[in-house]
Structures are given as C-alpha cells and as structure tokens.
Motif scaffolding. Sequence first.
Motif, PDB file in Angstrom:
ATOM      1  N   ARG A   1     -45.792 -51.955  82.005  1.00 12.54           N
ATOM      2  CA  ARG A   1     -46.703 -53.130  81.527  1.00 12.54           C
ATOM      3  C   ARG A   1     -48.031 -53.352  81.935  1.00 12.54           C
ATOM      4  NH1 ARG A   1     -42.224 -56.770  83.321  1.00 12.54           N
ATOM      5  NH2 ARG A   1     -40.472 -56.301  82.044  1.00 12.54           N
TER       6      ARG A   1
ATOM      7  N   ARG B   1     -25.828 -66.129  70.358  1.00 12.69           N
ATOM      8  CA  ARG B   1     -25.677 -67.571  70.236  1.00 12.69           C
ATOM      9  C   ARG B   1     -26.630 -68.540  69.353  1.00 12.69           C
ATOM     10  NH1 ARG B   1     -24.534 -65.812  74.890  1.00 12.69           N
ATOM     11  NH2 ARG B   1     -26.374 -66.586  75.735  1.00 12.69           N
TER      12      ARG B   1
ATOM     13  N   LEU C   1     -40.954 -50.565  85.272  1.00  9.01           N
ATOM     14  CA  LEU C   1     -41.229 -51.378  84.354  1.00  9.01           C
ATOM     15  C   LEU C   1     -42.511 -52.363  84.588  1.00  9.01           C
ATOM     16  CD1 LEU C   1     -39.473 -52.031  81.857  1.00  9.01           C
ATOM     17  CD2 LEU C   1     -38.478 -53.759  83.309  1.00  9.01           C
ATOM     18  N   ARG C   2     -42.936 -52.626  85.628  1.00 13.87           N
ATOM     19  CA  ARG C   2     -43.874 -53.538  85.768  1.00 13.87           C
ATOM     20  C   ARG C   2     -45.226 -52.482  85.755  1.00 13.87           C
ATOM     21  NH1 ARG C   2     -42.714 -57.743  89.253  1.00 13.87           N
ATOM     22  NH2 ARG C   2     -44.625 -58.094  89.891  1.00 13.87           N
TER      23      ARG C   2
ATOM     24  N   HIS D   1     -22.431 -66.252  80.507  1.00 14.40           N
ATOM     25  CA  HIS D   1     -23.881 -65.876  79.759  1.00 14.40           C
ATOM     26  C   HIS D   1     -24.867 -67.002  80.508  1.00 14.40           C
ATOM     27  CE1 HIS D   1     -22.212 -64.219  76.199  1.00 14.40           C
ATOM     28  NE2 HIS D   1     -21.088 -65.252  76.199  1.00 14.40           N
ATOM     29  N   ILE D   2     -26.026 -66.304  80.592  1.00 20.43           N
ATOM     30  CA  ILE D   2     -27.059 -66.933  81.213  1.00 20.43           C
ATOM     31  C   ILE D   2     -28.409 -66.953  80.234  1.00 20.43           C
ATOM     32  CG2 ILE D   2     -28.759 -67.053  83.145  1.00 20.43           C
ATOM     33  CD1 ILE D   2     -26.724 -65.469  84.829  1.00 20.43           C
ATOM     34  N   GLU D   3     -29.039 -67.988  80.025  1.00 17.45           N
ATOM     35  CA  GLU D   3     -30.184 -67.986  79.097  1.00 17.45           C
ATOM     36  C   GLU D   3     -31.358 -68.697  79.919  1.00 17.45           C
ATOM     37  OE1 GLU D   3     -27.808 -68.867  74.838  1.00 17.45           O
ATOM     38  OE2 GLU D   3     -29.375 -70.480  75.540  1.00 17.45           O
TER      39      GLU D   3
ATOM     40  N   SER E   1     -38.410 -55.433  78.014  1.00 18.21           N
ATOM     41  CA  SER E   1     -37.801 -56.255  78.782  1.00 18.21           C
ATOM     42  C   SER E   1     -36.087 -56.203  78.169  1.00 18.21           C
ATOM     43  CB  SER E   1     -38.004 -57.496  79.252  1.00 18.21           C
ATOM     44  OG  SER E   1     -37.002 -58.034  79.935  1.00 18.21           O
TER      45      SER E   1
ATOM     46  N   GLY F   1     -33.404 -57.576  78.641  1.00 18.76           N
ATOM     47  CA  GLY F   1     -32.783 -58.576  78.238  1.00 18.76           C
ATOM     48  C   GLY F   1     -33.620 -59.675  77.391  1.00 18.76           C
ATOM     49  N   GLU F   2     -34.817 -59.291  76.692  1.00 18.67           N
ATOM     50  CA  GLU F   2     -35.518 -59.968  75.864  1.00 18.67           C
ATOM     51  C   GLU F   2     -35.107 -60.457  74.463  1.00 18.67           C
ATOM     52  OE1 GLU F   2     -39.513 -59.380  75.794  1.00 18.67           O
ATOM     53  OE2 GLU F   2     -39.935 -60.857  74.433  1.00 18.67           O
ATOM     54  N   LEU F   3     -34.931 -61.662  74.108  1.00 15.54           N
ATOM     55  CA  LEU F   3     -34.299 -61.861  72.742  1.00 15.54           C
ATOM     56  C   LEU F   3     -35.517 -62.313  71.953  1.00 15.54           C
ATOM     57  CD1 LEU F   3     -31.731 -64.666  72.631  1.00 15.54           C
ATOM     58  CD2 LEU F   3     -33.807 -64.885  71.543  1.00 15.54           C
TER      59      LEU F   3
ATOM     60  N   ASP G   1     -24.122 -61.791  80.716  1.00 17.81           N
ATOM     61  CA  ASP G   1     -25.402 -61.290  79.990  1.00 17.81           C
ATOM     62  C   ASP G   1     -26.624 -62.218  80.076  1.00 17.81           C
ATOM     63  OD1 ASP G   1     -26.683 -59.551  78.187  1.00 17.81           O
ATOM     64  OD2 ASP G   1     -26.054 -60.801  76.497  1.00 17.81           O
ATOM     65  N   LEU G   2     -27.499 -61.775  80.742  1.00 26.08           N
ATOM     66  CA  LEU G   2     -28.740 -62.523  80.873  1.00 26.08           C
ATOM     67  C   LEU G   2     -29.672 -62.611  79.894  1.00 26.08           C
ATOM     68  CD1 LEU G   2     -30.100 -63.101  84.478  1.00 26.08           C
ATOM     69  CD2 LEU G   2     -31.613 -62.932  82.394  1.00 26.08           C
ATOM     70  N   VAL G   3     -30.082 -63.222  79.064  1.00 17.53           N
ATOM     71  CA  VAL G   3     -31.104 -62.980  77.929  1.00 17.53           C
ATOM     72  C   VAL G   3     -32.111 -64.115  78.378  1.00 17.53           C
ATOM     73  CG1 VAL G   3     -29.477 -62.114  76.441  1.00 17.53           C
ATOM     74  CG2 VAL G   3     -29.816 -64.541  76.337  1.00 17.53           C
ATOM     75  N   TRP G   4     -33.456 -63.728  77.845  1.00 14.74           N
ATOM     76  CA  TRP G   4     -34.754 -64.640  78.151  1.00 14.74           C
ATOM     77  C   TRP G   4     -35.290 -64.577  76.757  1.00 14.74           C
ATOM     78  CZ3 TRP G   4     -39.766 -63.624  78.003  1.00 14.74           C
ATOM     79  CH2 TRP G   4     -40.227 -62.058  78.004  1.00 14.74           C
TER      80      TRP G   4
ATOM     81  N   GLU H   1     -37.390 -51.472  88.460  1.00 15.61           N
ATOM     82  CA  GLU H   1     -38.472 -52.687  88.185  1.00 15.61           C
ATOM     83  C   GLU H   1     -40.076 -52.201  88.472  1.00 15.61           C
ATOM     84  OE1 GLU H   1     -37.055 -55.678  90.855  1.00 15.61           O
ATOM     85  OE2 GLU H   1     -38.825 -57.122  90.305  1.00 15.61           O
TER      86      GLU H   1
ATOM     87  N   ARG I   1     -31.203 -59.137  85.915  1.00 17.56           N
ATOM     88  CA  ARG I   1     -30.582 -58.559  84.837  1.00 17.56           C
ATOM     89  C   ARG I   1     -29.341 -57.639  85.376  1.00 17.56           C
ATOM     90  NH1 ARG I   1     -29.354 -58.539  79.701  1.00 17.56           N
ATOM     91  NH2 ARG I   1     -28.783 -56.537  78.912  1.00 17.56           N
TER      92      ARG I   1
ATOM     93  N   ARG J   1     -25.289 -58.138  85.178  1.00 13.13           N
ATOM     94  CA  ARG J   1     -24.337 -57.352  84.257  1.00 13.13           C
ATOM     95  C   ARG J   1     -23.331 -56.881  85.256  1.00 13.13           C
ATOM     96  NH1 ARG J   1     -28.040 -53.485  82.010  1.00 13.13           N
ATOM     97  NH2 ARG J   1     -28.422 -52.713  84.112  1.00 13.13           N
TER      98      ARG J   1
ATOM     99  N   ASP K   1     -35.555 -59.466  84.573  1.00 13.33           N
ATOM    100  CA  ASP K   1     -35.484 -58.108  84.738  1.00 13.33           C
ATOM    101  C   ASP K   1     -34.878 -57.872  86.127  1.00 13.33           C
ATOM    102  OD1 ASP K   1     -36.483 -57.311  82.143  1.00 13.33           O
ATOM    103  OD2 ASP K   1     -38.651 -56.934  82.990  1.00 13.33           O
ATOM    104  N   ARG K   2     -35.295 -58.528  87.088  1.00  9.00           N
ATOM    105  CA  ARG K   2     -34.703 -58.108  88.291  1.00  9.00           C
ATOM    106  C   ARG K   2     -33.381 -58.843  88.367  1.00  9.00           C
ATOM    107  NH1 ARG K   2     -37.760 -61.824  92.146  1.00  9.00           N
ATOM    108  NH2 ARG K   2     -39.688 -60.848  90.977  1.00  9.00           N
TER     109      ARG K   2
ATOM    110  N   ARG L   1     -40.303 -62.720  82.624  1.00 12.19           N
ATOM    111  CA  ARG L   1     -39.546 -61.626  82.232  1.00 12.19           C
ATOM    112  C   ARG L   1     -39.345 -60.877  83.701  1.00 12.19           C
ATOM    113  NH1 ARG L   1     -44.293 -59.411  79.576  1.00 12.19           N
ATOM    114  NH2 ARG L   1     -43.630 -60.131  77.814  1.00 12.19           N
ATOM    115  N   ASN L   2     -40.242 -61.063  84.300  1.00 10.68           N
ATOM    116  CA  ASN L   2     -40.107 -60.283  85.951  1.00 10.68           C
ATOM    117  C   ASN L   2     -39.064 -60.788  86.647  1.00 10.68           C
ATOM    118  OD1 ASN L   2     -42.254 -58.803  85.587  1.00 10.68           O
ATOM    119  ND2 ASN L   2     -43.792 -59.744  86.672  1.00 10.68           N
TER     120      ASN L   2
ATOM    121  N   ARG M   1     -31.389 -59.766  69.538  1.00 13.25           N
ATOM    122  CA  ARG M   1     -31.680 -58.810  70.516  1.00 13.25           C
ATOM    123  C   ARG M   1     -31.055 -57.271  70.313  1.00 13.25           C
ATOM    124  NH1 ARG M   1     -29.450 -57.691  75.831  1.00 13.25           N
ATOM    125  NH2 ARG M   1     -27.701 -58.647  75.546  1.00 13.25           N
TER     126      ARG M   1
END
Lengths: 264, 323
Positions: A145, A253, A141-142, B225-227, A201, A203-205, B187-190, A138, B178, B182, B175-176, B171-172, A258
């Motif tokens: 950015r 979904r 990553l920060r 799932h988490i969005e 990131s 998890g970014e979609l 699965d965590l997406v944003w 983390e 995720r 997992r 990321d923290r 985003r932060n 992604r």
Amino acid sequence: MTSKIIGGGQKILVVDDEHMSDLMRSVLRKLETDGFKPVVVAPEGEHITGEDYEAQALFAMEAERPSAVLLDVRFGEYDSDRFKGLSILKSIVDRDGSMPVLMFTQYTQGPYRDTAVSASLSVSASVDFIDKLASPEEVVLRLRRLIGSAPGNIKIGSLFELDPENAAVYAVSHGQKELIREIQGMKLEIFNELASAMYRSEGELVPFSRLERFSDGEDSRASLRVRIRELKVSLGQAVNRQFGANELIINVRNRGYRMVSPED
Amino acid sequence: MNWRMLRVLIRTSEVVAGIGLLLIVLSIFVGESVSAGTLWYIEPMAYIGAGVFIVGAVTTIGVYQFSARKNPVGISDDRTWSQVTQDYFDTFAHDIGRPLRRILGKQREARALLNETGEVSPHMVAELLDEIENQAPNFRLMIENVRVLVDLEDQRAEPAVEPVDVAAIVRNVSDRYRPIARERGQDLVWWCEPSEFGLVYGDGSAFDHMITNLVDNATKFADKHIEVRLTRTEDSFLVRVWDDGKGIAESHLDHVFDRGWTPELSARAEKQSSGLGLFIASTLSNRCGGELLVESQQANGTGEHSTIFTLSLPLDNRSLVSG
C-alpha cells in the motif's frame, strides 16, 4: 568493510541489524514469495554500529534504486544507536523525499513515532510504521500500500485474473488464460471495484452506496443484484462451475458486497 | 492554562523579583536622596525596586502554589514524571518483545519446514503454531495498553494533532485481526462511507489504539460476525464496531467502561482479560474530544443479539490543543 547485497529486480531495501533473525527471515521469504526482491543491507566487519548501516543504506539506495525501504529503528546494542533508524530515516528522506519507507519497529505509537513523523513530514516523505511483531503478511500488505503500485494483474484465487489496464477478466486454467467476453461495461466496473477492494484488504466490503452507481433503473439495489448475479453466472460458466450465495461475491448482510477467493 | 505557559510565567516572575532586588542593591551606590525627612529620604530607586520585587515574588509564589495543586509531582524537571515512566516502559516493552520475537521466529521457521517437506505434519503441532501466532496481537496490545495507561496518568498530556488517514487505520487493524477472527470461526469485514474518506486531524496513534481495543474486544465475544464501519457526519467521524455476540445485560452496560471490569467479573468467574481495553478506549476518546458509546441487545425470544460500540471523534481536533 564490504557489503553483501542480496536480490535484484523490483527491490525493497531492508535495513535492519536483525536481518538474519528467524522473524526477519520469514518477512524476507514472504517478500520473495510475493514477487519483491529484498536487498539486504549487511555491513561486514567487526564492531558494526548504526553509522555503518546508515552509510551502507545510503550507498545501496544509490546503487540499487529500490522501490521502498524497510527500516528498523533500533540498531545494535550501543545506547547511541537506540534510535539510529530515525537518523537513517532523515538521511533517506533528505536524499529522496518520495521514497516510501516502512519503519519496522515496536515504537509504532507514542512519542518516538511522533519524533519520526516530524522528522519526515517536513519533507513530505511517504513514511509508515509497523510493529516488529506483525505477521509477514501484514508487513507485505502495508509495504504494498505504501508503494501504492497495484499489480499489473489482480489474481482472484487461481481461477480468475483481472487486467485493469486492458479492461479484461480472464479465466485461468492450467496456466492458460482465456478472456471472459461477457464481462464488460458496468459488470466489469463492478468486478474491478470488488477485486481492487479484495487486493487492498481481504476483509474490505464495498458498500452499496459505492456500487449503486454501476446500476440503473428506479430500484438501483435490485438492478445491482441482477448485475452481480449475471456476473457470477458468467464467471461460473467460464470455469464450468456454479458459484453459490456464499462464494466468490457475497452479499454481506445487506451492507454491500465482498469478493472472496474461490476455492480450487 | 497549559504547563508550558506556567513555566514561562514562573521564570518571568522570578526575573521580575530579581530585577527588584537588583534595584534595591544598586540604589545604595547609584541613587541619591531627594530630601531628608521626606518619603524619599532613603532613595526612590530602592522604593521602586522593593515594589518590583514584591510583585515578582508574590507572582512566583502564587504560580508555584497553583502548579503544585495541579501537579503534585512538581515540574522542576523538564521531563515530567510520565515521561520518565514512559521511558522505563518503552525499555520494558522492548525487553518483553525480544523473547516473543524469538518464539515467533522459530514458529514460522517450523511452519516453513512443515510446508516444504511435509515431514513434520501432525495436526496438533500446526494448531499449536497457529495458537502462538494468534497470540501475537494480544501481546502487542498488552504492551501498548501498559504504555497508554501510563500516558493517561499524565493529566497534563494533550493529544497530538496530525493529519490522519483514519480509513487506513481501520484497514490496518482489520487486517491484523482478520486471521484471529477466522481462527475463531468469525468473519470480520470493514468498510468506510464515503469510500474516499479523506484525512482528519487528530491523534493517529490514539485512534489506532482505540480501534484496536474495540476490534480486539469484538473478536473475544462475537459469535460469527464482526463489522467495522467508518462513517462521517458534518463535524465528526464514527467508528462503529458491531458483533453478533450474546450481548451485555442492561444492568452491566454502565460498568462496561470501568477500569478492570470484564463480563466474567459480573458472573464471578475467572477473568479472561485484563478489563483495561474498553476503559482505555473510553478514556482516550474523551481526551480526544469524543466519546465511546455502547448498545447491546441480548437474545430475548427473538434470537437477535448483538453489541455495538460507537466511537465518535471530531473531524478536526486542532482547536483542542493549546499553543
């Protein structure tokens, strides 16, 4: 008093009196693994105070020209140094208002953060805050950015590499890179969007609303689906694989797509 | 009326009363009688002084009573009760964080050794290390929740207003959480729409805290799932946290934001969390001029189940803060 400087190249100045702690060592190790060169400010001598760190940090800024500073708020055991990092922050931004500073502290929120923000915003400095308990991933990553510099190439696992400047996607095998010629035009744009989001990131979609500008026809969603499928086929052929629905580029979904790193 | 204005009013009325007293005293030495046997027999300056004193004194008493009603602890000190308590908890947070830092440091060193030499490789040890690591955000959130709780007790506190990159906050936080998601097989997406979201004006640390609590809650109850989705309307922005957990019974929805409420409480089981996160998020959202809503769907034959928390906050909070 002498100074011990570690590292060189693209540098991150680390100003923290706990730089030898296990926690900080894990951060330094991660920085090195990710291609950064941590430059640790470590004043030597007896009765080191926050003032010593401030002097050494400012000296190192001039001498080492770092790309960013990782700075702790609290120094030493003296009450007077409780928020020494904020004073160091002010000195840093006074000297170089564009220097990205990631404040490594547990005071990420609340009044102390506000104090730090107001101390820095006056000179429009690029300052961010991260909890000291944050994972090394983390932190990096920060920091990445904050510096705002994308790497020359974005690696997608160990199989692919995107070179945004030369608009090229490569398949990587045994250290050799081979250009995937089929990926160009809109397919390249889509690949670039997805790879950049993944780089920012994990998890970014990327929502359909953003990707649909790279498709055409009356049914833009269907057109996009076709392009993504073609993209996956081209990428698969380049590495002699077939990527399934839940590999490499995933439709989440019906919200968007992604990119995920392919398994070796 | 805010507390700074009240203080100024008290000081001003005290000064006015003081000037009145001064005029009365001075009238003996510098004034002169207009005519004996009339209303001005003593001294006009004394009458004026008495009038000024009465106005100043009455105003002072009135404002003191008004402030005492609103603030039982008093405002005689420049530091409020909350600030004093806040200082205490900041020190407390630091003290509790130190051993945690040591644990995390050792754990990461051990992991490095494990990776480098392969000599320490029992699966159980690795699992334990992961568990310790994944507890870290929980500790962080617990510490922060205590601090925010104390802050919320102070009814006079106003939310800070600053330019905030709310997409960066989402985003932060994502990321923290995720890695934790997992680890739990989720699965965590944003994402945010529009992608170039821009800045909003509000309390960045409060936004961070609300979103953290919502995502933390989702990781506790999601199935797979988490969005987390950030969108905006003309005058507000919305953070929608969706999870595919088993959902909340309709009869419990009204209590989700109650202080200390947890699903285990309604099932008379042992509580797995403090039940403070959603209460804090909801209270903070109100303080920031917004609201937090919950919708939930439990599996009823269809197999569909989910919970959505929608945090709605104004794009520009500057009008909320006085002065």
